[in-house]
Design a protein around this motif. Structure first.
Motif, mmCIF file in Angstrom:
data_model
loop_
_atom_site.group_PDB
_atom_site.id
_atom_site.type_symbol
_atom_site.label_atom_id
_atom_site.label_comp_id
_atom_site.label_asym_id
_atom_site.label_seq_id
_atom_site.Cartn_x
_atom_site.Cartn_y
_atom_site.Cartn_z
ATOM 1 N N THR A 55 -17.669 9.776 9.278
ATOM 2 C CA THR A 55 -18.411 8.513 9.322
ATOM 3 C C THR A 55 -18.670 8.053 10.749
ATOM 4 O O THR A 55 -19.816 7.766 11.124
ATOM 5 N N CYS A 56 -17.602 7.979 11.577
ATOM 6 C CA CYS A 56 -17.770 7.469 12.944
ATOM 7 C C CYS A 56 -17.649 8.550 14.004
ATOM 8 O O CYS A 56 -17.768 8.256 15.199
ATOM 9 N N CYS A 85 -13.404 3.053 11.638
ATOM 10 C CA CYS A 85 -14.345 2.690 10.568
ATOM 11 C C CYS A 85 -13.662 2.368 9.247
ATOM 12 O O CYS A 85 -14.352 2.056 8.266
#
Length: 548
Positions: free
Chosen positions: A514-515, A448
């Motif tokens: 985030t990912c 990401c």
């Protein structure tokens, strides 16, 4: 350092580990940290030791890989294999690591075919205790793996057989090789036909290429077409790391003996073009310096693509312009000296004492761009400034080993480090490493692109460098870079003390917030005396190539 002193140091370090195990563990600190796991995904800013004064951990412990338990030394040190030789070696392919010469690689061998591979390596007649290691990349979409064509031989230094028939092994990288082909033998052991790469001799600016002008009589005799030139004997080039290579490069051999036949022809042409010109205009020095700076910057970015012929013509044009001014000065100087009754020999002697000119074909800055020892000094200085490593004076004397050391420890992605391994030529590898060190600024998530840390967040938790290879109980090898601060990471689960790569620390899995990709681990100290109190280990395989 002799063997007795090494064994004594290892005994002392093992004693330190045992003392850590018997000390009262401060579990309360670890539990308090877990209570705040829910806030980790939004806060993400844990810090460890920010200065060396807060550092109490013995970095030598990590490089011993004590989590593997007691291992037996093979007491065998293999001589280097001849460059160009072809061997059939048991092959290990690793997804999480890139092995360089002189780097340590621990292995936890569980699968029966790889256990058989180690057994065969220990008893093979031609290259005992040696295996081949290649890096593989897995396609994220299809899941297919791609073998790298350049790998490294590894010597088995220590091993231990366990009750479940698995093996704990510690190896050390030796030499690069080309993987020509691979196959599986009747016992299921992966084999590879490998060709050992003949490493180049580190380049150095010839000692006599620049300095005082040679006597006019020498120039005449050298440029005369009928003058015989002594044959230079070309000994076999030594391997990298050979003790005699440094002394050979520092020898007082003449400039002529350090040139190849092609370079000698260009050198003679340059000498012929300068024949009879005794002085050089010192007023051009400032312009030359400016030209050197601009040209080095431009050529440094395109040294792999620019043809040598264009450099040859460009230098020849500049030499002709310079020589025109030199000819006029020489003629006027000769006439004035003649009027005063000076002999030709006296005039030349005085000029030789007053002026210095380049006696090689290429300008000085071209030699410096590919002088391995000059590049080694630059790279070592940058490495010390960025990583905070101790003095690297010994490695600077061996630029080939320095290039491998930086390549194996630079905290970058696996793909970039595999690129460094595949570069032929010490000077080219050092130039690329200098370029990477100059541009390296951020550590990002590969999936990401989230910024995880900055260059200034690096931490040396191992005496071998900020990046090292470690193996888990399942046999997976991970290369991790250690940081005292990281952002954008969330913790999963509770701290675990067993099988810790860093004695005295418990580990907790950390994912990208985030990912949700597994990025590495948070290591937390299990007693108050140990500093830093916590730090991060980030997997190099999950780091993006973009470092800016």
């Amino acid at each position: 350092m002799d063997r007795d002193s090494i064994l004594e140091r290892e005994r002392y370090q093992i004693q330190q580990i045992r003392e850590l195990e018997f000390e009262e563990l401060q579990i309360e600190e670890v539990d308090d940290l877990n209570e705040s796991d829910d806030d980790a995904a939004t806060d993400h800013g844990y810090r460890g030791a920010a200065s060396s004064s807060e550092f109490t951990f013995d970095t030598c412990l990590a490089s011993l890989h004590t989590y593997l338990g007691e291992v037996e030394d093979t007491h065998h040190r293999l001589a280097f294999l001849d460059g160009g030789a072809v061997w059939a070696l048991p092959l290990f392919y690793l997804e999480g690591a890139v092995l360089f010469p002189e780097a340590t690689l621990p292995l936890r061998v569980i699968k029966s075919n790889f256990v058989a591979a180690v057994e065969k390596a220990l008893h093979q007649a031609d290259a005992p205790y040696t295996i081949g290691v290649v890096h593989v990349e897995r396609d994220p979409d299809s899941g297919r793996i791609r073998f790298s064509t350049i790998g490294t031989t590894a010597e088995i230094r220590q091993y231990r057989r366990l009750e479940d028939h698995s093996l704990n092994v510690v190896t050390r990288g030796q030499q690069r090789f080309h993987l020509r082909r691979g196959w599986i033998d009747d016992d299921g052991v992966p084999y590879g036909e490998v060709q050992i790469i003949q490493e180049d001799l580190p380049l150095r600016t010839p000692r006599d290429a620049f300095g005082k002008l040679a006597p006019l009589s020498n120039l005449r005799s050298f440029s005369h077409p009928h003058t015989s030139h002594p044959n230079t004997s070309h000994a076999k080039r030594p391997r990298y790391g050979d003790k005699d290579s440094a002394s050979e490069s520092n020898s007082e051999e003449s400039f002529d003996s350090e040139l190849s036949l092609a370079e000698m022809r260009m050198h003679r042409s340059a000498i012929d073009s300068c024949y009879g010109y005794d002085t050089i205009d010192e007023s051009t020095s400032s312009d030359d310096d400016k030209f050197v700076c601009e040209s080095e910057l431009q050529l440094g970015r395109s040294h792999l693509s620019e043809p040598i012929g264009s450099m040859h013509l460009d230098c020849e044009r500049r030499n002709k312009k310079a020589n025109l001014g030199i000819r006029n000065k020489s003629i006027s100087g000769s006439q004035s000296c003649k009027g005063k009754g000076l002999k030709e020999g006296q005039m030349v002697t005085k000029l030789n004492q007053s002026y210095g000119v380049p006696r090689a074909f290429w300008p000085y800055w071209v030699y410096r761009m590919y002088d391995s020892y000059h590049l080694a000094q630059r790279a070592a200085g940058m490495w010390k400034q960025i990583v905070g490593a101790p003095s690297m004076d010994e490695l600077v004397k061996k630029p080939d080993l320095l290039s491998f050391h930086i390549g194996s420890k630079i905290p970058l992605s696996e793909s970039i480090r595999q690129e460094l391994l595949e570069i032929d030529g010490t000077s080219y590898r050092l130039r690329r490493e200098i370029e990477l060190l100059e541009s390296f600024d951020r550590i990002r998530c590969k999936n990401c692109q989230t910024v995880i840390a900055k260059r200034s967040d690096m931490l040396m938790m191992s005496s071998e460098g900020p990046l090292g290879a470690y193996v888990n109980p399942g046999g997976y090898v991970y290369e991790i870079m250690t940081l005292y601060k990281a952002n954008g990471l969330a913790l999963t689960g509770r701290p675990i003390k067993e099988y810790s790569w860093f004695p005295g620390y418990a580990w907790t899995i950390s994912n990208c917030a985030t990912c949700e990709t597994q990025m590495g681990w948070l290591f937390t100290a299990t007693n108050k005396k140990l500093k830093p109190s916590l730090f991060w280990g980030i997997r190099s395989s999950q780091v993006a190539d973009d470092m800016r």
